[in-house]
Design a protein around this motif. Structure first.
Motif, PDB file in Angstrom:
ATOM      1  N   LYS A 219       0.833  -1.208   0.000  1.00  0.00           N
ATOM      2  CA  LYS A 219       0.000   0.000   0.000  1.00  0.00           C
ATOM      3  C   LYS A 219       0.866   1.256   0.000  1.00  0.00           C
ATOM      4  CE  LYS A 219      -4.183  -1.784   0.234  1.00  0.00           C
ATOM      5  NZ  LYS A 219      -5.193  -1.545  -0.821  1.00  0.00           N
ATOM      6  N   ILE A 220       1.922   1.239   0.820  1.00  0.00           N
ATOM      7  CA  ILE A 220       2.804   2.401   0.899  1.00  0.00           C
ATOM      8  C   ILE A 220       3.539   2.600  -0.422  1.00  0.00           C
ATOM      9  CG2 ILE A 220       4.824   3.388   2.062  1.00  0.00           C
ATOM     10  CD1 ILE A 220       3.966   1.818   4.570  1.00  0.00           C
ATOM     11  N   LEU A 221       4.037   1.522  -1.027  1.00  0.00           N
ATOM     12  CA  LEU A 221       4.758   1.617  -2.297  1.00  0.00           C
ATOM     13  C   LEU A 221       3.864   2.149  -3.414  1.00  0.00           C
ATOM     14  CD1 LEU A 221       6.792  -1.701  -2.070  1.00  0.00           C
ATOM     15  CD2 LEU A 221       7.764   0.605  -2.131  1.00  0.00           C
ATOM     16  N   GLU A 222       2.590   1.748  -3.406  1.00  0.00           N
ATOM     17  CA  GLU A 222       1.650   2.245  -4.408  1.00  0.00           C
ATOM     18  C   GLU A 222       1.494   3.759  -4.308  1.00  0.00           C
ATOM     19  OE1 GLU A 222      -1.995   0.198  -3.819  1.00  0.00           O
ATOM     20  OE2 GLU A 222      -1.238  -1.749  -4.501  1.00  0.00           O
ATOM     21  N   VAL A 223       1.384   4.248  -3.090  1.00  0.00           N
ATOM     22  CA  VAL A 223       1.212   5.694  -2.869  1.00  0.00           C
ATOM     23  C   VAL A 223       2.493   6.435  -3.221  1.00  0.00           C
ATOM     24  CG1 VAL A 223       0.688   7.465  -1.170  1.00  0.00           C
ATOM     25  CG2 VAL A 223      -0.501   5.283  -1.076  1.00  0.00           C
ATOM     26  N   GLU A 224       3.645   5.872  -2.820  1.00  0.00           N
ATOM     27  CA  GLU A 224       4.926   6.512  -3.127  1.00  0.00           C
ATOM     28  C   GLU A 224       5.144   6.617  -4.637  1.00  0.00           C
ATOM     29  OE1 GLU A 224       7.677   5.425   0.771  1.00  0.00           O
ATOM     30  OE2 GLU A 224       7.835   4.195  -1.035  1.00  0.00           O
ATOM     31  N   ALA A 225       4.662   5.631  -5.381  1.00  0.00           N
ATOM     32  CA  ALA A 225       4.811   5.639  -6.839  1.00  0.00           C
ATOM     33  C   ALA A 225       4.078   6.818  -7.468  1.00  0.00           C
ATOM     34  CB  ALA A 225       4.303   4.331  -7.432  1.00  0.00           C
ATOM     35  N   ARG A 226       3.078   7.337  -6.768  1.00  0.00           N
ATOM     36  CA  ARG A 226       2.335   8.505  -7.257  1.00  0.00           C
ATOM     37  C   ARG A 226       2.943   9.811  -6.750  1.00  0.00           C
ATOM     38  NH1 ARG A 226      -2.246   5.284  -5.529  1.00  0.00           N
ATOM     39  NH2 ARG A 226      -2.674   6.790  -3.857  1.00  0.00           N
ATOM     40  N   GLU A 227       4.127   9.689  -6.137  1.00  0.00           N
ATOM     41  CA  GLU A 227       4.831  10.856  -5.588  1.00  0.00           C
ATOM     42  C   GLU A 227       3.962  11.592  -4.578  1.00  0.00           C
ATOM     43  OE1 GLU A 227       6.338  13.241  -8.772  1.00  0.00           O
ATOM     44  OE2 GLU A 227       7.704  11.682  -9.478  1.00  0.00           O
ATOM     45  N   ALA A 228       3.346  10.836  -3.711  1.00  0.00           N
ATOM     46  CA  ALA A 228       2.486  11.404  -2.680  1.00  0.00           C
ATOM     47  C   ALA A 228       3.317  12.166  -1.647  1.00  0.00           C
ATOM     48  CB  ALA A 228       1.685  10.302  -2.004  1.00  0.00           C
ATOM     49  N   SER A 229       2.664  13.088  -0.964  1.00  0.00           N
ATOM     50  CA  SER A 229       3.329  13.845   0.102  1.00  0.00           C
ATOM     51  C   SER A 229       3.459  12.983   1.351  1.00  0.00           C
ATOM     52  CB  SER A 229       2.517  15.097   0.439  1.00  0.00           C
ATOM     53  OG  SER A 229       1.259  14.724   1.004  1.00  0.00           O
TER      54      SER A 229
END
Length: 365
Positions: A219-229
């Protein structure tokens, strides 16, 4: 069973870092050892339902203080520790489990499992990281009728600190010997211990502990891939785990010192209007507000997360002025093993910290 891949390694380290609670090893070490595991073999993750009741499972781990910098632990040390236990055990070892999740400890057993044709068991001695081996021993820590085998291997070769040690006896006595060996080796050392049947693991471990870390990591990697804050990543961690942020503020005071293979002390986070004090023994063990009210206590998950990046920050990397979110999952939302329900494992930690843990850890009994 399913084959573990490099994607699982990355997710296990990422999710395990949240459950590391400020300890649980190092991200780089976890990626290195996990990467080696899937490079040299095909480690398989087995659910407890796939393990025969009479299959013997051992625990692979590392012992020491994460902030230490005099240690040396190679992949070969993890393998040799398990091999020495196998050589000194009168029976066949079937699988390996980890005593805790962490930045590297989620994947503790993956490399020796790949090298020695063992399975990785989807269970943990504790869902979160903890300071003493007894806290991940699934209820055997105080048993006088259980004779265990514990092995440690590692140490800095250039300083003559490399050690190999095999000890047999009760868990209480042998665990203390291993902690001393860790200190003598430079502060961190690879270990293998506690041969136990699958039937015992099914009853006393935190079931699914490895998968829980991997799923959170994905879940964290998915969000990081979107360059999330950083705040968006923290929101995902909260929503996926049922956790919450106790407060956000800058690191104000850092008073942590190394003692006998432990990092012990306190860190104060200057949350506006109500600073938070974190009590530390390798990991974050308790949180109090400015009035001395206890907000969280082991075995709750307590993690310091960078407000800027959304990445968990270990005890050794906390610095004055760093903006930190104090993250908390109440123990009612995580699987609890017999390890953390064993009152005998708490007094030595209470003494080291100078605070009570038992009344809060068992407040629902």
């Amino acid at each position: 069973m399913r084959e573990l891949t490099i994607d699982d390694v990355k997710a296990a380290v990422k999710g395990g870092s949240v459950f590391a609670c400020g300890g649980g090893g190092w991200v780089d070490h976890g990626l290195e050892i996990g990467g080696a595991a899937v490079a040299i073999g095909r480690p398989k993750l087995a659910s407890v339902d796939e393990i025969p009741d009479d299959a013997i499972i051992i625990t692979a781990t590392a012992i020491g203080a994460p902030a230490g910098n005099e240690w040396e632990m190679l992949g070969a040390d993890y393998i040799k520790a398990v091999k020495l236990l196998m050589d000194n055990y009168d029976g066949k070892i079937y699988g390996i489990m980890t005593p805790q999740n962490g930045m590297s400890s989620t994947i503790n057993g993956w490399l020796p499992a790949a090298a020695l044709d063992l399975v990785v068991v989807d269970a943990t001695g504790d869902i979160r990281a903890h300071p003493t081996g007894k806290m991940g021993s699934m209820g055997v820590a105080s048993r006088l009728d259980y004779q265990t085998i514990q092995v440690v291997v590692g140490g800095k070769r250039s300083t003559g600190s490399y050690l190999e040690l095999v000890v047999k006896g009760t868990p209480a006595k042998t665990s203390n010997i291993l902690r001393t060996a860790s200190d003598m080796s430079g502060g961190f050392i690879a270990a293998a211990r506690h041969p136990l049947p699958g039937s015992y693991i099914k009853k006393h471990a935190a079931i699914g502990g490895v998968s829980i870390a991997i799923e959170l990591g994905k879940k964290i990697l998915e969000v990081e891939a979107r360059e999330a804050s950083g705040s968006e990543i923290i929101d995902i961690i909260c929503s996926h785990t049922g956790g919450k942020v106790l407060g956000v503020g800058k690191v104000q005071e850092y008073d942590v010192h190394y003692s006998g293979a432990f990092d012990i002390g306190t860190v104060t986070i200057d949350v506006p209007g109500n600073p938070l004090k974190l009590h530390i023994m390798n990991e974050h063990m308790a949180v109090e507000d400015s009035h001395g009210k206890r907000l969280a206590t082991f075995p709750d998950v307590i993690t310091t997360i960078s407000a800027e990046t959304g990445l968990p920050v270990s005890v050794g990397h906390l610095k004055p002025g760093m903006e930190i979110a104090v993250f908390h999952i109440d123990k009612q939302h995580i699987p609890l093993s017999s390890s953390v329900k064993d009152r005998t494992v708490y007094p030595e930690v209470e003494q080291a910290l100078g605070i009570e843990l038992i009344p809060y850890a068992f407040d629902n009994e």
